[in-house]
Write an enzyme that holds these catalytic residues in place. Structure first.
Site, PDB file in Angstrom:
ATOM      1  CG  ASP A 415      -2.174   0.783   1.057  1.00 61.12           C
ATOM      2  OD1 ASP A 415      -2.306   1.484   0.037  1.00 61.12           O
ATOM      3  OD2 ASP A 415      -3.048   0.697   1.934  1.00 61.12           O
ATOM      4  CD  GLU A 418      -0.155   6.122  -3.270  1.00 59.49           C
ATOM      5  OE1 GLU A 418      -0.674   5.089  -3.689  1.00 59.49           O
ATOM      6  OE2 GLU A 418      -0.114   6.429  -2.044  1.00 59.49           O
ATOM      7  CG  ASP A 481      -8.348   4.192  -0.353  1.00 63.13           C
ATOM      8  OD1 ASP A 481      -8.181   2.976  -0.550  1.00 63.13           O
ATOM      9  OD2 ASP A 481      -7.641   4.861   0.404  1.00 63.13           O
TER      10      ASP A 481
END
Length: 745
Positions: A415, A418, A481
């Site tokens: 995950d 970024e 998400d």
């Protein structure tokens, strides 16, 4: 970035020099070079006080031409740079005479017209694909003395642009401004987790801008007849990639930047997650798994999201001793049930984690210019960032992951990646602006290579969120998400289609959406979409996605489509091999399969799963759906009904149905066993024949079995050429067992 103010003027704050003349043309064995001053010749002395651009044309592979535009060549270049596995010495043909200078690679040529204002035509198949027209190149300086270089390439009437990573707006990018800059922004804005400086067109070519830093694209949004891309600094490098078809463009692009490797067959099955912030322990996990078994929903992977670790200590890569006191024994029990195990990780190290002190003392964490560790509180209190440019840091971090593999973990959800700062110093001296996007490449590569080394080729798989160009080499990626509603379900699909146009072969998303709790209707509509994607995961934020949480009908839908997907494993295995061998995505925009059908050019609410199955998700409670069918007689796989195209179709579907149509001329191999991802031909294979025209002939693979199918004007003959075990043929909805190794109709 926009530099012009309408047609005639330059925006305040910018000075733009446009190389317009050709002072000289030189060449070597594998390159053509043009010196282009920023104003026409006025005679002797003209060369004084004059900026020039040096344009170098070469080829890294057949049918690809590289263009490098350079203003000042003395700038430092600390990297990083995209690794291009497919680049290498490539034969080119060079022609220079009084009127043109031309470099040709394969069928693609770059033609510079001498004696005229600077122009480059990229030609193939007897036509111009796109051009750098006069005044199409700019050397820019802003009021802060920062430099930029831009290139504008022409668009003809009807040219459409696709790709640029996973983007959630309209799949056709014309009229958009797109900045290639990874951000953690959800799926509801112009921000994206996966930014890729590559686009393809319906006009026979694609363009890859070979810069990991921010690349700004103006797709017909500054000059409406041109695509503009710009980068900061003194040079700009890009590749024009010839097709001519969109699939051929993708194939060449992925050959250049790297293709997705084979993923394990078990990864195609259903993944069930604890969800993000829900409360869970071993008993909860066992209850989820038992609930799936009781309801006869086959489960392949169980995923532990972030709170398998303790709060304030993410990521210390240690099981929470309160909720999971005996992790090795728990994992052994899960694996005894035939499950694979995935755990959530990220590269952020909380200050409270024991790994923080290890990383700080070992020099494994990213630092500020003053030598201190870079920290903030955005995700975890005082968190730092692993510096993957440091080989020792990679060994340290993957060494801790290795402990989890020893315990029985099979895969990692990588995950984040970024939110990478630019006010830092990297171990290897990399440019912080370039590292912002490129960080995800190093992060995912480090974890993927560990899995490949420990589990073997074909068994490594990630569940990754962030990516940039070349990230397709470290599958699988999921959409991030999304909200739990129909508009977000549709934008999720647009993101997947855009990513497929960007060279990514495998893709997944959170069934039911991530943020919030979906209405049962939304969840039931999302299930077929999720289970007819390459990879399928039940995951949410603050609420679980176990099907029974949404009612017994949701259980029935989940069971039906999970088993349907598993029955399609022989077909999915074939199209997955095309992903590895040719770079074709498993989930395909309609344009990839039907480039000559103009109606497919804008379609972004339906897709092809491989080359033979059309899927149109239903985005409404009432089941009304409209979708487009290309030419031919298509067959509903679930009902056996037919639809003749080309035309638009309106239908109403119950929750247990979805438009799932088989392309005419298809031999679809289906497994007799719909309870496992491990298809074995000896367990039985069913060949479904759909609208085979006279003269049809094909070889069909189904695991270790091979079949030759041929239709003449009088009969259809199916011959098994390899493999053992029972097999049968379904024609016009009627199943017929095969006698021996030959079936004749």
């Amino acid at each position: 970035m926009k530099f012009s103010d309408g047609y005639w003027q330059t925006r305040p704050g910018f000075t733009v020099l446009r190389p317009i003349d050709i002072a000289e043309v030189t060449s070597g064995p594998d390159y053509l070079q043009v010196l282009a001053p920023a104003k026409p010749s006025t005679g002797r002395g003209w060369d004084l006080n004059l900026a020039t651009a040096t344009l170098t044309l070469s080829s890294p592979m057949t049918d690809v031409i590289k263009v490098r535009i350079e203003h000042h060549s003395g700038a430092l270049d600390p990297g990083p740079h995209f690794v291009l596995p497919g680049a290498g010495p490539t034969p080119v043909r060079i022609r220079i005479d009084d009127t043109v200078a031309e470099l040709t690679s394969g069928d693609l040529s770059a033609v510079v017209r001498r004696g005229e204002p600077l122009r480059i035509d990229f030609r193939a198949g007897g036509r111009t694909l796109t051009s750098s027209l006069p005044r199409g190149i700019g050397l820019v300086t802003d009021d802060a003395a920062q430099s930029h270089v831009f290139q504008q390439l022409s668009m003809a009437v009807g040219d459409l642009v696709y790709g640029l990573g996973e983007r959630f707006g309209p799949v056709v990018k014309n009229g958009q401004t797109v900045d290639i800059w990874n951000e953690d922004g959800g799926t509801a804005s112009e921000q994206a987790y996966k930014n890729v400086p590559f686009y393809l067109t319906n006009a026979g070519y694609g363009v890859f801008v070979n810069h990991p830093e921010r690349v700004s694209f103006e797709i017909g949004s500054e000059a409406v007849s041109r695509n503009q891309f710009s980068v900061p600094g003194q040079h700009l490098e890009y590749f024009v990639i010839h097709g001519p078809s969109p699939k051929q463009i993708l194939s060449r692009y992925t050959a250049l930047t790297g293709r997705p490797p084979q993923v394990p067959s078990w990864s195609f099955g259903l993944w069930l997650s604890t969800s993000f912030t829900t409360s869970y322990d071993e008993a909860t996990v066992s209850g989820f798994i038992a609930g799936m078994a009781e309801r006869e929903i086959p489960l392949s992977v169980f995923h532990f999201d972030c709170y398998w670790m303790r709060g304030f200590r993410l990521c210390d890569l240690e099981w929470d001793p309160v909720t999971f006191p005996e992790p090795e024994a728990m994992l052994a029990r899960l694996k005894a049930d035939g499950l694979k195990v995935c755990v959530w990780i990220n590269p952020y190290i909380a200050q409270q984690s024991a790994l923080f002190a290890e990383g700080r003392d070992g020099g494994y964490l990213v630092k500020r210019p003053d030598g201190s560790v870079w920290q903030w509180d955005m995700w975890q209190a005082g968190m730092a960032l692993v510096d993957f440019t440091n080989p020792d840091a990679v060994r340290w971090y993957t060494g801790h992951l290795g402990r989890l593999l020893d315990q029985g973990v099979d895969a990692f959800k990588t995950d984040f990646g970024e939110r990478i700062p630019i006010d830092v110093v990297w171990h290897d001296g990399s440019d912080p602006l370039r590292m912002h996007n490129y960080y995800t490449q190093l992060y995912n590569r480090a974890v993927y290579e560990l899995l490949r080394q420990r589990r073997g080729d074909g068994e490594a798989v990630l569940f990754a969120r962030s990516a940039t160009a070349g990230g397709q080499q470290f599958p699988v990626h999921w959409g991030g998400d999304s909200e739990s509603n129909y508009p977000s379900m549709a934008e999720t699909l647009r993101g997947g289609l855009s990513l497929a146009y960007s060279g990514f072969g495998y893709w997944s998303h959170d069934i039911g959406g991530f943020e919030g709790t979906p209405d049962p209707a939304v969840f039931k509509r999302w299930l077929p979409f999720g289970l007819l994607s390459s990879h399928s995961r039940l995951h949410g934020s603050g609420s679980v996605r176990a099907p029974w949480a949404f009612g017994e009908e949701a259980v029935d839908v989940a069971r039906k489509f999970t088993r349907l997907k598993l029955s399609l494993m022989p077909y999915l295995a074939r199209i997955a091999s095309e992903t590895t061998d040719r770079g074709y995505p498993m989930l395909r925009p309609m344009l990839l399969e039907f480039p000559d059908d103009r109606t497919t050019a804008h379609l972004d609410t339906q897709y092809m799963l491989g080359d033979s199955l059309l899927v149109a998700p239903v985005f409404s409670d009432d089941g009304d759906v409209e979708y487009y069918v290309p030419e031919g007689v298509w067959t509903h796989l679930l009902t056996g009904g037919t639809v003749t195209g080309p035309r638009w179709v309106r239908e109403t579907h119950g929750y247990d149905s979805v438009p799932l149509l088989v392309r005419p001329g298809t031999v679809l191999p289906v497994a007799a066993d719909d309870g496992t991802t491990e298809f074995v031909a000896a367990d039985g294979v069913i060949l479904h024949l759909f609208e085979l025209a006279v003269g049809f002939e094909s070889t069909v693979a189904a695991g270790s079995a091979r079949f030759h199918v041929r239709r003449t004007s009088e009969r259809i003959v199916v011959t098994r050429t390899a493999g053992t075990g029972p097999w049968s043929v379904v024609l016009d909805g009627e199943a017929t067992p095969a006698g021996g190794d030959v079936w004749v109709h």
